[in-house]
Design a protein around this motif. Structure first.
Motif, PDB file in Angstrom:
ATOM      1  N   ASN A 151       0.869  -1.339  -0.041  1.00  0.00           N
ATOM      2  CA  ASN A 151       0.161  -0.110   0.058  1.00  0.00           C
ATOM      3  C   ASN A 151       1.019   0.980   0.014  1.00  0.00           C
ATOM      4  O   ASN A 151       1.938   1.286   0.450  1.00  0.00           O
ATOM      5  N   PRO A 152       0.389   2.368  -0.432  1.00  0.00           N
ATOM      6  CA  PRO A 152      -0.892   2.717  -1.033  1.00  0.00           C
ATOM      7  C   PRO A 152      -0.850   2.415  -2.696  1.00  0.00           C
ATOM      8  O   PRO A 152      -2.047   2.742  -3.328  1.00  0.00           O
ATOM      9  N   ILE A 153       0.175   1.982  -3.243  1.00  0.00           N
ATOM     10  CA  ILE A 153      -0.055   1.801  -4.576  1.00  0.00           C
ATOM     11  C   ILE A 153      -0.878   1.155  -5.035  1.00  0.00           C
ATOM     12  O   ILE A 153      -1.654   1.443  -6.058  1.00  0.00           O
ATOM     13  N   PRO A 154      -0.949  -0.067  -4.546  1.00  0.00           N
ATOM     14  CA  PRO A 154      -2.340  -0.921  -4.974  1.00  0.00           C
ATOM     15  C   PRO A 154      -3.401  -0.319  -5.341  1.00  0.00           C
ATOM     16  O   PRO A 154      -4.288  -0.411  -6.395  1.00  0.00           O
ATOM     17  N   GLU A 155      -3.859   0.921  -4.638  1.00  0.00           N
ATOM     18  CA  GLU A 155      -5.235   1.388  -4.805  1.00  0.00           C
ATOM     19  C   GLU A 155      -5.137   2.258  -6.231  1.00  0.00           C
ATOM     20  O   GLU A 155      -6.204   2.104  -6.795  1.00  0.00           O
ATOM     21  N   VAL A 156      -3.996   2.690  -6.345  1.00  0.00           N
ATOM     22  CA  VAL A 156      -3.777   3.491  -7.598  1.00  0.00           C
ATOM     23  C   VAL A 156      -4.041   2.649  -8.668  1.00  0.00           C
ATOM     24  O   VAL A 156      -4.737   2.775  -9.715  1.00  0.00           O
ATOM     25  N   ILE A 157      -3.220   1.547  -8.775  1.00  0.00           N
ATOM     26  CA  ILE A 157      -3.278   0.454  -9.841  1.00  0.00           C
ATOM     27  C   ILE A 157      -4.445  -0.150  -9.922  1.00  0.00           C
ATOM     28  O   ILE A 157      -5.098  -0.265 -11.108  1.00  0.00           O
ATOM     29  N   ASN A 158      -5.130  -0.344  -8.855  1.00  0.00           N
ATOM     30  CA  ASN A 158      -6.398  -0.900  -8.744  1.00  0.00           C
ATOM     31  C   ASN A 158      -7.558  -0.106  -9.469  1.00  0.00           C
ATOM     32  O   ASN A 158      -8.195  -0.450 -10.385  1.00  0.00           O
ATOM     33  N   ALA A 159      -7.545   1.333  -9.280  1.00  0.00           N
ATOM     34  CA  ALA A 159      -8.098   2.210 -10.082  1.00  0.00           C
ATOM     35  C   ALA A 159      -7.862   2.004 -11.401  1.00  0.00           C
ATOM     36  O   ALA A 159      -8.942   1.796 -12.201  1.00  0.00           O
ATOM     37  N   PHE A 160      -6.524   2.408 -11.875  1.00  0.00           N
ATOM     38  CA  PHE A 160      -6.447   2.038 -13.125  1.00  0.00           C
ATOM     39  C   PHE A 160      -6.982   0.745 -13.848  1.00  0.00           C
ATOM     40  O   PHE A 160      -7.489   0.835 -14.968  1.00  0.00           O
ATOM     41  N   ILE A 161      -6.782  -0.302 -13.034  1.00  0.00           N
ATOM     42  CA  ILE A 161      -7.375  -1.652 -13.732  1.00  0.00           C
ATOM     43  C   ILE A 161      -8.614  -1.686 -13.842  1.00  0.00           C
ATOM     44  O   ILE A 161      -9.212  -2.048 -14.950  1.00  0.00           O
ATOM     45  N   THR A 162      -9.448  -1.087 -12.624  1.00  0.00           N
ATOM     46  CA  THR A 162     -10.779  -1.067 -12.785  1.00  0.00           C
ATOM     47  C   THR A 162     -11.218  -0.190 -13.913  1.00  0.00           C
ATOM     48  O   THR A 162     -12.356  -0.668 -14.844  1.00  0.00           O
ATOM     49  N   ALA A 163     -10.698   0.917 -14.099  1.00  0.00           N
ATOM     50  CA  ALA A 163     -11.020   1.760 -15.104  1.00  0.00           C
ATOM     51  C   ALA A 163     -10.772   0.826 -16.490  1.00  0.00           C
ATOM     52  O   ALA A 163     -11.787   1.028 -17.477  1.00  0.00           O
ATOM     53  N   ALA A 164      -9.709   0.239 -16.558  1.00  0.00           N
ATOM     54  CA  ALA A 164      -9.564  -0.447 -18.070  1.00  0.00           C
ATOM     55  C   ALA A 164     -10.601  -1.462 -18.077  1.00  0.00           C
ATOM     56  O   ALA A 164     -11.067  -1.626 -19.475  1.00  0.00           O
ATOM     57  N   ILE A 165     -10.819  -2.213 -17.012  1.00  0.00           N
ATOM     58  CA  ILE A 165     -12.075  -3.344 -17.268  1.00  0.00           C
ATOM     59  C   ILE A 165     -13.205  -2.688 -17.819  1.00  0.00           C
ATOM     60  O   ILE A 165     -13.708  -2.810 -18.758  1.00  0.00           O
ATOM     61  N   SER A 166     -13.543  -1.608 -17.088  1.00  0.00           N
ATOM     62  CA  SER A 166     -14.816  -0.824 -17.235  1.00  0.00           C
ATOM     63  C   SER A 166     -14.826  -0.416 -18.839  1.00  0.00           C
ATOM     64  O   SER A 166     -15.944  -0.441 -19.557  1.00  0.00           O
ATOM     65  N   PHE A 167     -13.739   0.313 -19.204  1.00  0.00           N
ATOM     66  CA  PHE A 167     -13.694   0.668 -20.509  1.00  0.00           C
ATOM     67  C   PHE A 167     -13.670  -0.349 -21.449  1.00  0.00           C
ATOM     68  O   PHE A 167     -14.483  -0.226 -22.437  1.00  0.00           O
ATOM     69  N   ALA A 168     -13.248  -1.580 -21.228  1.00  0.00           N
ATOM     70  CA  ALA A 168     -13.350  -2.653 -22.224  1.00  0.00           C
ATOM     71  C   ALA A 168     -14.699  -3.102 -22.208  1.00  0.00           C
ATOM     72  O   ALA A 168     -15.533  -3.377 -23.376  1.00  0.00           O
ATOM     73  N   VAL A 169     -15.293  -3.328 -21.267  1.00  0.00           N
ATOM     74  CA  VAL A 169     -16.761  -3.673 -20.976  1.00  0.00           C
ATOM     75  C   VAL A 169     -17.757  -2.796 -21.837  1.00  0.00           C
ATOM     76  O   VAL A 169     -18.590  -2.971 -22.555  1.00  0.00           O
ATOM     77  N   ILE A 170     -17.657  -1.484 -21.316  1.00  0.00           N
ATOM     78  CA  ILE A 170     -18.340  -0.525 -22.036  1.00  0.00           C
ATOM     79  C   ILE A 170     -18.207  -0.361 -23.534  1.00  0.00           C
ATOM     80  O   ILE A 170     -19.145  -0.420 -24.253  1.00  0.00           O
ATOM     81  N   SER A 171     -16.957  -0.357 -23.995  1.00  0.00           N
ATOM     82  CA  SER A 171     -16.746  -0.635 -25.400  1.00  0.00           C
ATOM     83  C   SER A 171     -17.444  -1.506 -26.135  1.00  0.00           C
ATOM     84  O   SER A 171     -18.076  -1.613 -27.051  1.00  0.00           O
ATOM     85  N   VAL A 172     -17.224  -2.680 -25.469  1.00  0.00           N
ATOM     86  CA  VAL A 172     -18.028  -3.892 -26.040  1.00  0.00           C
ATOM     87  C   VAL A 172     -19.581  -3.453 -26.149  1.00  0.00           C
ATOM     88  O   VAL A 172     -20.220  -3.930 -27.091  1.00  0.00           O
ATOM     89  N   PHE A 173     -19.906  -3.169 -24.918  1.00  0.00           N
ATOM     90  CA  PHE A 173     -21.445  -2.927 -24.879  1.00  0.00           C
ATOM     91  C   PHE A 173     -21.853  -1.933 -25.977  1.00  0.00           C
ATOM     92  O   PHE A 173     -22.817  -1.993 -26.756  1.00  0.00           O
ATOM     93  N   VAL A 174     -20.875  -0.894 -26.317  1.00  0.00           N
ATOM     94  CA  VAL A 174     -21.293   0.254 -27.160  1.00  0.00           C
ATOM     95  C   VAL A 174     -21.439  -0.599 -28.390  1.00  0.00           C
ATOM     96  O   VAL A 174     -22.229  -0.147 -29.448  1.00  0.00           O
ATOM     97  N   MET A 175     -20.255  -1.370 -28.653  1.00  0.00           N
ATOM     98  CA  MET A 175     -20.277  -2.054 -30.134  1.00  0.00           C
ATOM     99  C   MET A 175     -21.692  -2.742 -30.429  1.00  0.00           C
ATOM    100  O   MET A 175     -22.406  -2.731 -31.299  1.00  0.00           O
ATOM    101  N   PHE A 176     -22.053  -3.265 -29.062  1.00  0.00           N
ATOM    102  CA  PHE A 176     -23.555  -4.062 -29.333  1.00  0.00           C
ATOM    103  C   PHE A 176     -24.407  -3.057 -29.414  1.00  0.00           C
ATOM    104  O   PHE A 176     -25.391  -3.229 -30.324  1.00  0.00           O
TER     105      PHE A 176
END
Lengths: 102, 355, 188, 629
Positions: free
Chosen positions: B26-51
């Motif tokens: 800690n605390p770096i995992p929080e930041v990285i966590n945030a980035f990874i969450t954002a990346a996942i969300s972005f991926a999911v949203i992008s797929v959803f948008v394609m749909f």
């Protein structure tokens, strides 16, 4: 915990930059921007002091709300005036618009 | 605990292991966590948008008695993917006299501002990327950034059509933001919170959805959010017949894709807020309570229904003229929304005397 | 870490604000101003006022900046950045601003040691009595909540109900006044 | 019941407003309103008079007073005082005004500003009634000035005639000189007694005389200043010059204002404030001598004038002198009695003159002659009036004049024998000039040629003009008898002090005055009727004196001289001072100083807001610096 004077230093710097803009820019809109910066510096100060009073009073946040509201109103009126001045003079440079009774 | 929550938890657990493996604390995992969450969300949203893009084309085809995309993949499902690949690999054409930096950051602002709204959407009970106790206000505030992106795009393209498009768009978004907020106020007054999670929970607790007592608010919100995302019949800013492509006339390739993505994300966010606030969020409809599906599923179903409705608008109503648009916003929606607030206030006073 | 991020934001704000005041292209100035104001919203979050941070974003970034950009677009030709943006007193004002800023910072520096501890220790001390309290609450962390801020605004006894009404009248007059001023004269 | 007195001044004011605002277009309605109102006022006055007679002495006088304004300790009232004096005046004023308005119906028939004329008459009557009914000095002064204004308007009624315009200006200016003194007197009085109500002031004077509070010098000063007003209004010696010129107005106006009522206001004022005058021997003596001098002075001028109205004007002056003289020697009743009887016969004389002028269209007596045959009613009434003014018994003028002689005889004023001689000699002159006028106009053959009057044959005036004259003739004959010896009704009604005082009636005086009057008539008939002597020969024989008289003692010329070299010189000095010292030095100088400052300060007023902001922030920085060290 960030010490309160850090916020105050920041606010002082922003305020000075705003004053500089107000004093030296020719363009009226830039002057308005400077004023907005000054108001923001004040807001930071108010909140900083409110925080370091331990939030025992809500005067600080309430004043911030009022300042933001009034700043919005001020910006609206100022820009309306600028636009109507621009229609008249084709220019909104503060140092060239000396006489408003044309 | 529903399935999707388990999924998120699982992601977190995996990430923690990864951090440990890398020897990070800690605390770096929080930041990285945030980035990874954002990346996942972005991926999911992008797929959803394609749909969604596929869905839109299908819906429009259906409404116009056409077939729609049907070549790439089953039912043409991969058509959008093909389009996306085409867009990203396209040569990036830029006007010579553009204003470089604003031209560059405009799509980023527009996209990021919209995308940030995803953070507080309540997918299921307790499942939100980051729950805020002022979630509704957050969404409204963050999405208002989009206007800056649009204006910047319009201005920096150095093209009068773009500029006019940007202007119209900004004027429209600012104007419709007011009824949008005002239509949400009655619900906030009733529930007494700005937290989207709590609003949904209130509906679950009360046993009814706010679409019932707040039908006026719902309709106003739907109209306003359609206008917010520049969708037909409120797509004046990019009225092809008048302004070619509006503010993104001069954008191509990946930059255009970002605007495009931003528009669809704003549809998703608008629908999500509508669903959370008025349609009971993840709550299953009363008659389907028995089905063993997670709330996440119901949420997506409702969002898709609302999006379908918005898409249907596009092919149902003719486009408004710019002055009609403004008149509609200021002279009809806002008064109705204010009246609604007033009536709700009276209603609250009536049922809780002496508050 | 906290302090590091804070200073990052602070430097970001100061630089944005500074360049917003000296850049030649006024449109860039407006964008930088928006950035600075957004940063100030971040500072508000650091101060524990999330609600006000969002209000700041909504009104300053979402409304005032856009208004300013509108003003710029209505009063400027595209890309006319070749004009002189500073007036003749720029050196003088720089000197005065420098003196003023230095003085402010020196004052804060010289008083921080004795006034700030006093502030910290006075949470239940004598200093509180001299202040008209809008809504004193024992819970230190609820200030950002609309539950405390709302009543503080409209409570007629302890709050700012009068100022609130005054501000609403002001806003109404701004609405009408701005419309009247900016409207094209109906000649004829 | 006495509160109807409020309506007596109010009704004519209402009539004035109505005529001016609404009925100006219609001659009939305007004159009708005016005459009806006047009739009502006359009836009201008679009612008040009759009712007043039945009041016990202790209930007199009646004083209505309402507060007007209160300035710290000074209470100013507006009100009505009903006592024998004011009753006498309201009856007289309404009566003469009524008759003159009826007369004017005929006289002014063809005037285009007929309605305006009647509105002015209404306003004048209202002012005069307000004046005589006033119960305090300030109200008296206000109406006094209103009366002056009406006089100005009516003298200048034919303003398109340069002579009328000049005359009205002259009247106004000369009256202002007197009114200045009058106002000074009122202010001095207010400062001395801290009151303006007649009754309050007079009580204080009475008390002060007993206790030595008000000094005699102060009262003398007040009395003399008040007398200035009377001198102006009643045209006494130094300020008499306006009255003959005022004859430029319409003749009924001359009858009403410049013979019967307004000029009597000065006399009335002396009578009204008699307590002030009688408290000062010096003032009384001054009044008596001024009156006596005016009487003989005006009578001598009247001997030589050619203009019928001017002769009557100088006669008026002379008779006013009599009244003032009578008041000056303590003959309060005599003065007022002569005022009243004079009002009748002088009004009659003027109306007769008006009738003559109406048919002859000239004022020059030498162009008239033998009119008695053609205008019998006018001639006979004129004769009655002439006999009355000359003091032939038993006409009313005889009684009133005899009253004055008796008063002078029994007075204690220093040198009253001289005054008596003057009075008797004036009586002789009066009958002389009056019958000179009568013989020339009505009996002489005149210089006019019959042919020149073919177009407008000399004719008797219409009945609207004759009826008032006949009524006045009746009054001229019989009015005096009410105060005949052993009857003395008038003396019992109006008197000064606690009980009626009447000068002892002496047969010697009657004989002397009758003899003098008759000899005047005989002398006049010898000169102008029988032509036994030639007037011209006499005039040539005493040429310097004749020229002096003919030119009215050069008083007007003297005043012109004064105005030219003294007033204009002073004015030029003042103008110089104003132009170079006040305007040039102080006004322009201060302006130039400010301008110079402004030119200096303008340099820092750039109009650029940022300059100001720079200065503000610079100042803040400097203050900050100073405060931190």
């Amino acid at each position: 915990m960030i010490p309160v004077q850090d916020f105050l230093y920041l606010a002082g710097l922003i305020f000075s930059i705003g004053v500089f803009g107000v004093l030296s820019r020719r363009n009226a809109i830039s002057v308005l921007m400077g004023i907005e910066l000054m108001l923001n510096a004040v807001n930071i100060n108010l909140l900083a002091f409110a925080k370091f009073w331990g939030w025992t009073t809500l005067n600080g946040p309430v004043f911030v709300v009022f300042i933001i509201t009034i700043a919005a109103g001020e910006a609206a009126v100022a820009l309306a005036i600028f636009i109507s001045i621009y229609r008249k003079f084709k220019d909104i440079n503060v140092d060239e618009i000396k006489y408003l009774n044309h | 605990m529903s399935g999707s929550l388990k999924l998120l938890k699982l992601i977190n657990v995996i990430l923690e292991h990864v951090y440990k493996f890398l020897g990070l604390t800690n605390p770096i995992p929080e930041v990285i966590n945030a980035f990874i969450t954002a990346a996942i969300s972005f991926a999911v949203i992008s797929v959803f948008v394609m749909f969604l893009v596929w869905m839109e084309r299908k819906v429009s085809a259906h409404m116009q008695s056409r077939i729609g995309p049907n070549r790439v993949g089953p039912f043409g499902l991969l058509q959008t993917l093909a389009d996306a690949i085409k867009l990203t690999t396209k040569e990036n054409m830029e006007p010579q006299k553009r204003d470089k930096i604003p031209y560059f950051i405009a799509p980023i602002i527009a996209f990021v501002a919209t995308f940030m709204g995803v953070v507080v959407i309540p997918l299921d009970k307790g499942v939100t990327i980051q729950n805020l106790n002022i979630g509704v206000l957050y969404i409204i505030a963050i999405t208002s950034f989009t206007v800056i992106g649009i204006l910047t795009a319009g201005w920096s393209s150095n093209n009068k059509f773009s500029l006019i498009g940007g202007f119209r768009s900004a004027a429209q978004i600012i104007s419709y933001e007011i009824p949008l907020v005002l239509s949400l106020v009655p619900v906030i007054m009733i529930t007494g919170t700005l937290d989207l999670q709590k609003i949904v929970e209130y509906q679950a607790h009360a046993g009814y959805w706010f679409v019932g007592p707040q039908i006026i608010g719902f309709l106003v919100f739907l109209t306003a959010s359609t206008a917010e995302s520049n969708r037909a019949p409120f797509d004046i800013p990019e009225a092809e017949s008048e302004l070619t492509g509006g503010f993104h006339t001069e954008y191509s390739g990946i930059k255009f894709a970002m605007f495009f993505l931003g528009e669809y994300i704003s549809i998703i966010i608008g629908s999500s807020v509508a669903v959370s606030v008025f349609l009971g969020g993840w709550i299953a409809p009363a008659f389907m309570n028995f089905l063993p599906v997670p709330g996440f599923f119901w949420f997506v179903i409702k969002v898709l229904l609302v999006i379908y409705l918005i898409m249907a608008f596009r092919w149902t109503f003719p486009r408004l003229r710019v002055d009609q648009l403004m008149d509609f916003g200021w002279k009809i929606l806002i008064p109705i929304a204010i009246l609604n607030i007033f009536l709700t206030g009276l209603w609250i006073l009536w049922f809780s005397k002496g508050v | 870490m906290e302090q590091f991020v804070f200073w990052c934001i602070a430097i970001f704000i100061v630089l944005s604000a500074f360049f917003a005041m000296i850049m030649k292209n006024i449109f860039h100035c407006a964008l930088l101003l928006a950035a600075a104001l957004f940063g100030v919203a971040g500072i508000f979050v650091y101060l524990g006022a999330e609600f006000l941070a969002l209000v700041q974003v909504l009104i300053y970034v979402g409304a005032i900046t856009i208004l300013i950009i509108f003003g710029i677009m209505l009063t400027h030709k595209m890309m006319d950045s070749k004009i002189i943006v500073m007036n003749k007193q720029v050196v003088m004002s720089a000197v005065i601003t420098g003196v003023l800023g230095t003085l402010i910072i020196l004052t804060i520096y010289s008083t921080a040691h004795w006034i700030l501890p006093a502030l910290k220790n006075s949470e239940s001390g004598y200093l509180t009595h001299s202040i008209t309290t809008a809504s004193v609450t024992k819970n230190k962390k609820v200030v950002t909540d609309v539950y405390t801020l709302g009543p503080a605004l409209i409570n007629p006894k302890k709050g700012f109900a009068f100022a609130f009404e005054l501000v609403s009248i002001l806003l109404l007059s701004v609405l009408i006044g701005a419309t009247v001023i900016a409207r094209k004269d109906q000649e004829g | 019941m006495f509160s109807i007195a409020w309506w007596i001044p109010l009704l004519p004011i209402l009539s004035f407003i109505t005529i001016v605002l609404f009925t100006k277009k219609s001659k009939l309605i305007s004159s009708g309103i005016s005459i009806l109102v006047m009739l009502t006022c006359f009836i009201f006055s008679i009612m008040i008079f009759i009712r007043f007679l039945s009041l016990p002495l202790s209930a007199r006088p009646i004083n209505f007073s309402v507060p007007w304004m209160i300035i710290s300790s000074l209470h100013l009232n507006i009100g009505i005082l009903i006592d024998p004096l004011s009753i006498n005046m309201i009856v007289l004023v309404t009566f003469i005004s009524l008759l003159v308005q009826i007369y004017s119906l005929g006289y002014m028939k063809n005037d285009p500003r007929f309605s305006v004329y009647f509105s002015y008459l209404s306003l004048f009557t209202a002012s005069m009634l307000g004046l005589v009914l006033s119960n305090n000095y300030l109200q008296l002064f206000i109406f006094w000035e209103l009366v002056g204004l009406c006089s100005y308007l009516l003298i200048g009624f034919w303003y398109f005639k340069p002579s009328a315009a000049t005359a009205c200006k002259k009247a106004f200016v000369v009256n202002r000189i007197g009114d200045f003194g009058f106002l000074m007197g009122i202010i001095t009085l207010g400062l001395t007694f801290h009151a303006f109500d007649f009754q309050a002031v007079h009580q204080k004077i009475a008390l002060g005389l007993n206790n030595g509070v008000g000094s005699t010098a102060a009262i003398t000063l007040i009395a003399l200043l008040l007398f200035c007003g009377a001198v102006g209004k009643s045209a006494q010696f130094p300020l008499h010059v306006w009255l003959p010129d005022a004859m430029e107005g319409p003749t009924p106006i001359s009858a009403l204002i410049h013979a019967a009522t307004m000029v009597a206001a000065g006399v009335f004022m002396i009578a009204r404030t008699y307590q002030v005058f009688s408290a000062s021997t010096v003032a009384m003596t001054t009044v008596a001598y001024v009156g006596g001098f005016t009487a003989i002075f005006a009578a001598t001028i009247a001997l030589t004038q050619d203009d019928i109205k001017r002769i009557l004007a100088y006669s008026t002056l002379s008779q006013l002198g009599y009244m003032v003289l009578a008041l000056g020697v303590g003959g309060y009743t005599a003065g007022m009695f002569h005022l009243t009887s004079h009002a009748f016969f002088k009004a009659l004389l003027f109306l007769g003159a008006g009738s003559v002028i109406h048919s002859m269209e000239t004022n020059d007596i030498w162009k008239m002659g033998g009119l008695l045959k053609k205008m019998k009613v006018t001639g006979i009434t004129f004769l009655i009036a002439a006999l009355s003014i000359s003091g032939i018994p038993p006409f009313s003028g005889f009684w009133s004049k005899d009253e004055i002689f008796d008063a002078i005889q029994s007075s204690h004023v220093q040198g009253h024998q001289i005054l008596l001689g003057i009075a008797i000699f004036t009586a002789f002159l009066t009958s002389l000039y009056m019958f000179r006028l009568f013989f020339v106009v009505f009996l002489g053959n005149g210089h006019h040629e019959e042919d020149s009057h073919e177009n407008h044959a000399i004719h008797e005036s219409p009945w609207t003009m004759l009826v008032p004259m006949i009524i006045l003739a009746f009054m001229s004959i019989f009015f005096g008898m009410i105060n005949a010896p052993h009857l003395g009704l008038y003396s019992k009604f109006i008197y000064y002090g606690s009980h009626p005082q009447k000068a002892p009636f002496s047969i010697k005086m009657v004989l002397i005055s009758s003899l003098v009057a008759t000899s005047g008539i005989i002398l006049a008939s010898l000169f102008y009727w029988q032509k036994v002597f030639s007037a011209k020969a006499v005039a040539n024989a005493i040429s310097p004196i004749y020229t002096l008289l003919k030119n009215k003692y050069y008083i007007d010329e003297f005043y012109s001289f004064l105005a030219k070299y003294f007033v204009f010189g002073l004015a030029a000095l003042c103008a110089w001072f104003d132009k170079y010292v006040v305007d040039g030095g102080m006004v322009d100088g201060s302006g130039k100083l400010i301008c110079a400052f402004g030119r200096g300060l303008r340099k820092i007023e750039t109009g650029k807001i940022q300059n100001y902001a720079l200065v503000i922030f610079g100042a803040i920085a400097v203050i900050y610096l100073i405060m931190s060290f």
